[in-house]
Design an enzyme around this catalytic site. Sequence first.
Site, PDB file in Angstrom:
ATOM      1  N   ASN A 167     -15.288  12.794  -6.328  1.00 40.98           N
ATOM      2  CA  ASN A 167     -16.118  13.122  -7.491  1.00 40.98           C
ATOM      3  C   ASN A 167     -16.572  14.571  -7.340  1.00 40.98           C
ATOM      4  OD1 ASN A 167     -17.919  13.329  -9.569  1.00 40.98           O
ATOM      5  ND2 ASN A 167     -19.405  11.859  -8.755  1.00 40.98           N
ATOM      6  N   LYS A 177     -18.114  16.266  -9.421  1.00 45.55           N
ATOM      7  CA  LYS A 177     -19.337  16.517 -10.210  1.00 45.55           C
ATOM      8  C   LYS A 177     -19.140  17.784 -11.058  1.00 45.55           C
ATOM      9  CE  LYS A 177     -21.869  13.880  -6.826  1.00 45.55           C
ATOM     10  NZ  LYS A 177     -23.099  13.597  -6.101  1.00 45.55           N
ATOM     11  N   HIS A 210     -22.803   6.654 -13.118  1.00 43.59           N
ATOM     12  CA  HIS A 210     -23.251   7.365 -11.913  1.00 43.59           C
ATOM     13  C   HIS A 210     -24.769   7.564 -11.986  1.00 43.59           C
ATOM     14  CE1 HIS A 210     -23.728  10.349  -8.790  1.00 43.59           C
ATOM     15  NE2 HIS A 210     -22.526  10.015  -8.364  1.00 43.59           N
ATOM     16  N   GLU A 233     -26.566   9.967 -11.241  1.00 45.07           N
ATOM     17  CA  GLU A 233     -27.001  11.270 -11.775  1.00 45.07           C
ATOM     18  C   GLU A 233     -27.068  11.226 -13.304  1.00 45.07           C
ATOM     19  OE1 GLU A 233     -24.124  13.587  -9.629  1.00 45.07           O
ATOM     20  OE2 GLU A 233     -25.237  13.230  -7.781  1.00 45.07           O
ATOM     21  N   GLU A 276     -23.625   3.165  -4.315  1.00 46.59           N
ATOM     22  CA  GLU A 276     -24.091   4.495  -3.915  1.00 46.59           C
ATOM     23  C   GLU A 276     -25.614   4.487  -3.897  1.00 46.59           C
ATOM     24  OE1 GLU A 276     -21.129   7.878  -4.762  1.00 46.59           O
ATOM     25  OE2 GLU A 276     -22.244   7.546  -6.598  1.00 46.59           O
ATOM     26  N   GLY A 308     -25.903  13.152  -1.323  1.00 46.97           N
ATOM     27  CA  GLY A 308     -26.162  14.581  -1.116  1.00 46.97           C
ATOM     28  C   GLY A 308     -27.244  14.882  -0.095  1.00 46.97           C
ATOM     29  N   SER A 349     -23.007  10.713   0.979  1.00 41.91           N
ATOM     30  CA  SER A 349     -22.891  11.526   2.201  1.00 41.91           C
ATOM     31  C   SER A 349     -21.734  11.111   3.110  1.00 41.91           C
ATOM     32  CB  SER A 349     -24.214  11.511   2.988  1.00 41.91           C
ATOM     33  OG  SER A 349     -25.242  12.116   2.227  1.00 41.91           O
TER      34      SER A 349
END
Length: 243
Positions: A8, A10, A86, A88, A157, A163, A200
Amino acid sequence: MSKLIIANWKMNPRTLTEARELAKASDIEGLIICPPFPFLEEVGATIRKAKLGAQDLFWGEGGAYTGEVSADELKDIGVEYVIIGHSERRQNLGETDEMVAKKIAAALKAGLKPILCVGETRAERDAGKTGSVVQRELETGLFLTKNQKSSIVVAYEPIWAIGTGTPDTPESMLEMVEFIKNVLNPQSRALTFSVIYGGSVTSKNAESFFRHKEINGALVGGASLKGEEIKKIVEIGKKYESR
Ligand code: 13P
């Protein structure tokens, strides 16, 4: 079954030239690359061994939806997989479980394979709500499609692991795989699914997840922006079987 490794990217990289270079450097059998929309076609034309995925779609089939991209449009340019829900997007763009359900339905209708992302925040985990959050995201996200024959990827996730450099532990992920199976299996016989981990993941910790056959692969963010690193992760995955 071999491990499923999904890159991904992003909202990276910054330019088409860099996207092309990264695609060349990451072009390896067993990898699915999900670039930003403007780079999809070029990445698709560059890769020979990897497969193409998108990071989102919209459920409308066409028409007056300014700024959106449909499942059929993605399919038409060679996209095979699509990330849906996702965290985000859920956190920054107000994407709800109901919107996720419509996107899953649109992806399946167009013949795209959805990667449904689920996972809890640090506060939810600390409050002991991990199970209820993941269960809600799964059940609502698949509500529209649960009776239709379909195959999806579930990416667990945990938001606190994305991250941060601090992944979840393989032991905790194994419990989560069991939990996800217990939520999904009784719900629908028509649904087949694999469960992958995201948050991560690097070439240093990938093996600790992949050695367990119950963990079917990884959704990789930051580490997928370096060709050498993502290739290493895919190679590690090839040493282990999935179930
Ligand atoms: P990182 O691998 O950078 O933690 O990102 C994970 C992720 O959000 C992939 O979708």
